[in-house]
Scaffold this active site. Sequence first.
Site, PDB file in Angstrom:
ATOM      1  N   HIS A 127      30.412  27.357 -11.294  1.00 17.13           N
ATOM      2  CA  HIS A 127      30.217  26.184 -10.434  1.00 17.13           C
ATOM      3  C   HIS A 127      29.467  26.537  -9.154  1.00 17.13           C
ATOM      4  O   HIS A 127      28.691  25.730  -8.642  1.00 17.13           O
ATOM      5  CB  HIS A 127      31.582  25.579 -10.089  1.00 17.13           C
ATOM      6  CG  HIS A 127      31.550  24.105  -9.885  1.00 17.13           C
ATOM      7  ND1 HIS A 127      32.559  23.268 -10.301  1.00 17.13           N
ATOM      8  CD2 HIS A 127      30.636  23.295  -9.303  1.00 17.13           C
ATOM      9  CE1 HIS A 127      32.258  22.022  -9.993  1.00 17.13           C
ATOM     10  NE2 HIS A 127      31.107  22.017  -9.368  1.00 17.13           N
ATOM     11  N   TYR A 164      37.159  18.746 -11.394  1.00 21.44           N
ATOM     12  CA  TYR A 164      37.112  17.282 -11.350  1.00 21.44           C
ATOM     13  C   TYR A 164      38.467  16.658 -11.686  1.00 21.44           C
ATOM     14  O   TYR A 164      38.727  15.502 -11.355  1.00 21.44           O
ATOM     15  CB  TYR A 164      36.059  16.741 -12.315  1.00 21.44           C
ATOM     16  CG  TYR A 164      34.646  17.170 -12.013  1.00 21.44           C
ATOM     17  CD1 TYR A 164      34.305  17.794 -10.812  1.00 21.44           C
ATOM     18  CD2 TYR A 164      33.626  16.950 -12.941  1.00 21.44           C
ATOM     19  CE1 TYR A 164      33.008  18.179 -10.551  1.00 21.44           C
ATOM     20  CE2 TYR A 164      32.319  17.332 -12.684  1.00 21.44           C
ATOM     21  CZ  TYR A 164      32.014  17.957 -11.495  1.00 21.44           C
ATOM     22  OH  TYR A 164      30.720  18.340 -11.237  1.00 21.44           O
TER      23      TYR A 164
END
Length: 341
Positions: free
Chosen positions: A114, A56
């Site tokens: 992830h 991010y």
Amino acid sequence: MSLPKTFALRTADGKTIQIPTVGYGTWASGENSWAKDAVLEAVKAGYRHLDCAWMYGVDESIGEAIKESGVPREEIFVTSKFWPHFGHPDNVELCLDKILKNMQLDYIDLFLAHWPCVWKPASREALEKATSSHDATPTTRGLLETDEGKPAIDWEHCTTNIAAQKGQKGSFVPTWEALQACVTKGKAKAVGVSNFSITDLEEILPHENGIPVSCNQIEVHPWLPQTPLVEFGKKHGIITTCYSPFAGQKADGATLLKDTKVLELAKKNSMDVGQLLGSWAVQRGTIPLGKSATPSRIKSNLDVKKLSEEDMQTLDSMTLAGEEGRTVDFNEAWDVPLFKG
């Protein structure tokens, strides 16, 4: 009526910690003051669960917000994730070390894989220097690409399920064991995965060995309730956290936030739409990870309330044709940047 403020999350040796039932998502915050200001606003509104990830690119901003909030570190539940090119067993801890350094933290509460795939890094040195800032390139992220400009896949460490789809042999178990080592070393309290299917989960469940699969983070909302996957998680003590709890936009431009049924139910319950959808998620025993930059919505999204069985059934019935039970498909995801979630 009220809904639970926390759920019990399994950690090592049969112990549990409390995870807040509504989280604040930080994806797409951008590397600027917006991320810091939004997280500060969320913490001020009462959020105590922040969902983050190395990819991010906002770890520094989030760390600064936590520090400036004045809220004791132990009262804020922090989740983060490693990107696939850190997925080789030798590199998982390196990603966590970078996260901790950037966020100025000694530990995180929950560390996730992830994706169920692993990519190849350019080199260990490239990973050590890697950045996930908003203007980063594959090179500065430390990613090895093919001649076609796609990530080079490390089939050996992908889940058996994903590797088999391409006629390859793989196992995620060594990477899973590297995740578990982060708990043993005190750098994470619990570990889990994201975007895993039932088949992917079944591969690593026999290898918990005192450090369980605590969480599976997946896309969930009334258009995509993922009921079989959520129920499988419950059966095995795996908490489901839900990214994109308000869904995105369909090809025809329709959005869940403007759906007639959703608007009617929100009005009936004197809620805004985000509050309604978050309430549905928590009442199902899952954790919504909504995000907003608007202070009023940040606050209302946190204020979940119990819905009637009739209203729950109405939302449950909104599943789009062909979507029930669908998980993120690796072959589908391969063709888009894996930034979501």
